[in-house]
Motif scaffolding. Structure first.
Motif, PDB file in Angstrom:
ATOM      1  N   TYR A  88       2.427  -2.006 -10.096  1.00  0.00           N
ATOM      2  CA  TYR A  88       1.530  -2.785 -10.949  1.00  0.00           C
ATOM      3  C   TYR A  88       2.331  -3.802 -11.764  1.00  0.00           C
ATOM      4  CZ  TYR A  88      -1.716  -3.915 -14.705  1.00  0.00           C
ATOM      5  OH  TYR A  88      -2.498  -4.581 -15.612  1.00  0.00           O
ATOM      6  N   ALA A  89       3.463  -3.374 -12.317  1.00  0.00           N
ATOM      7  CA  ALA A  89       4.299  -4.272 -13.119  1.00  0.00           C
ATOM      8  C   ALA A  89       4.867  -5.393 -12.250  1.00  0.00           C
ATOM      9  CB  ALA A  89       5.420  -3.486 -13.785  1.00  0.00           C
ATOM     10  N   ALA A  90       5.294  -5.028 -11.031  1.00  0.00           N
ATOM     11  CA  ALA A  90       5.848  -6.045 -10.135  1.00  0.00           C
ATOM     12  C   ALA A  90       4.797  -7.076  -9.756  1.00  0.00           C
ATOM     13  CB  ALA A  90       6.416  -5.375  -8.880  1.00  0.00           C
ATOM     14  N   GLU A  91       3.575  -6.605  -9.499  1.00  0.00           N
ATOM     15  CA  GLU A  91       2.512  -7.534  -9.142  1.00  0.00           C
ATOM     16  C   GLU A  91       2.118  -8.401 -10.339  1.00  0.00           C
ATOM     17  OE1 GLU A  91      -0.420  -9.476  -6.799  1.00  0.00           O
ATOM     18  OE2 GLU A  91       1.527  -8.513  -6.464  1.00  0.00           O
ATOM     19  N   SER A  92       2.163  -7.847 -11.529  1.00  0.00           N
ATOM     20  CA  SER A  92       1.876  -8.636 -12.728  1.00  0.00           C
ATOM     21  C   SER A  92       2.909  -9.741 -12.893  1.00  0.00           C
ATOM     22  CB  SER A  92       1.867  -7.735 -13.970  1.00  0.00           C
ATOM     23  OG  SER A  92       0.811  -6.799 -13.893  1.00  0.00           O
TER      24      SER A  92
END
Length: 303
Positions: free
Chosen positions: A7-11
């Motif tokens: 999720y953090a990487a996609e954000s």
């Protein structure tokens, strides 16, 4: 937690994809190369008139877009690249090819402008992200030697450092331009873009908005030169660029790299320290030295 990491990487990806990369200023004269400009590279608009475009032939394409040989009235020929994705891709982890190429072209132009003022002092063998970033910002106006050492002669480089004096031979970029959405329907069948994945073509051709294309110098076929390839590879390393895919001779003509989508500057999305440190053109040069023609299914074209 792996889920949270994804999720953090996609954000982070979505934030990077939202960064502007086009400058409405016409590509006239020398670009600014301040620290802020290198932090936020934007390609200037082409001075060529899109209404005067004449398509001469198809040069081919690949995963990022399609390339034509074109003229603009009496000017040219040029290579025009139009990207399949005119908006950031939705699939997690994918980079935005139009953004990457426009940013790379803008960075190269700023680095050239910096070197026209004075040589740039960099780490000779940069190790890791920190030194890559320091080398990258060595090209900014604030770090130009005349600003730091007014009226001083060029000092000798300290151990572990070196001066970059000139930009290696690169495919010249003439900026971006906007093409009207009905342009494709007027092209004859033998000029239409194609790809083994029809969805890529459909994504571009079915768009209801005007699209962006980037104009490059047209590089003619010619023998690749190992020394020229090694020179550019060393420059890219010292300037903070990483290869996102292993370098391949299909991306070179006449000793000039024609595909700038496989590299990324240290501020760009997809820059990876492991890729940066593992960079090598040795395998590619070995193929060149033994006469092996390293090819791909796609025709040679700026990709």
């Amino acid at each position: 937690m792996p889920g949270m990491d994804r999720y953090a990487a996609e954000s982070r990806r979505l934030l990077s994809m939202s960064m502007p990369f086009l400058n409405e200023e016409l590509m006239k004269g020398t670009p600014r190369f301040r620290g802020q400009d290198l932090r936020d590279p934007r390609l200037r608009r082409s001075t060529l008139d899109p209404k005067a475009i004449v398509f001469e032939s198809r040069l081919g394409g690949g995963s990022d877009g399609f390339v034509w040989k074109v003229r603009f009235g009496d000017e040219g020929p040029f290579a025009l690249k139009v990207f399949w994705d005119q908006v950031p891709p939705h699939e997690p982890g994918l980079y935005y090819s139009m953004q990457r190429e426009c940013q790379n072209a803008a960075v190269f132009q700023m680095m050239e402008a910096s070197l026209d003022v004075d040589p740039v002092l960099v780490y000779d063998h940069p190790m890791g992200r920190k030194e890559a970033i320091e080398n990258y910002f060595s090209f900014c106006e604030e770090n130009c030697r005349p600003n730091l050492l007014p009226n001083a002669t060029k000092p000798a480089a300290l151990p572990g450092a070196t001066y970059i004096s000139t930009l290696p031979r690169l495919t010249k970029c003439y900026g971006w331009l906007k093409l009207r959405k009905d342009l494709w329907s007027g092209l004859p069948d033998d000029m239409q873009a194609s790809h083994e994945d029809p969805s890529k073509v459909k994504r571009l051709m079915s768009s209801h908005m005007d699209c962006i294309g980037v104009v490059y110098e047209l590089i003619e076929d010619g023998e690749n030169d190992a020394a020229a390839i090694e020179e550019l590879d060393r420059f890219l390393w010292q300037a903070g660029f990483a290869f996102t895919i292993p370098p391949n001779l299909k991306d070179w003509k006449n000793g000039i790299m024609i595909d700038h989508a496989g590299i990324v500057h240290v501020r760009g999305y997809g820059w990876n320290e492991d890729d940066y440190m593992k960079r090598s053109v040795e395998g590619m040069l070995a193929g060149l030295d033994d006469g092996t023609d390293i090819q791909d299914d796609e025709p040679l074209a700026p990709e």
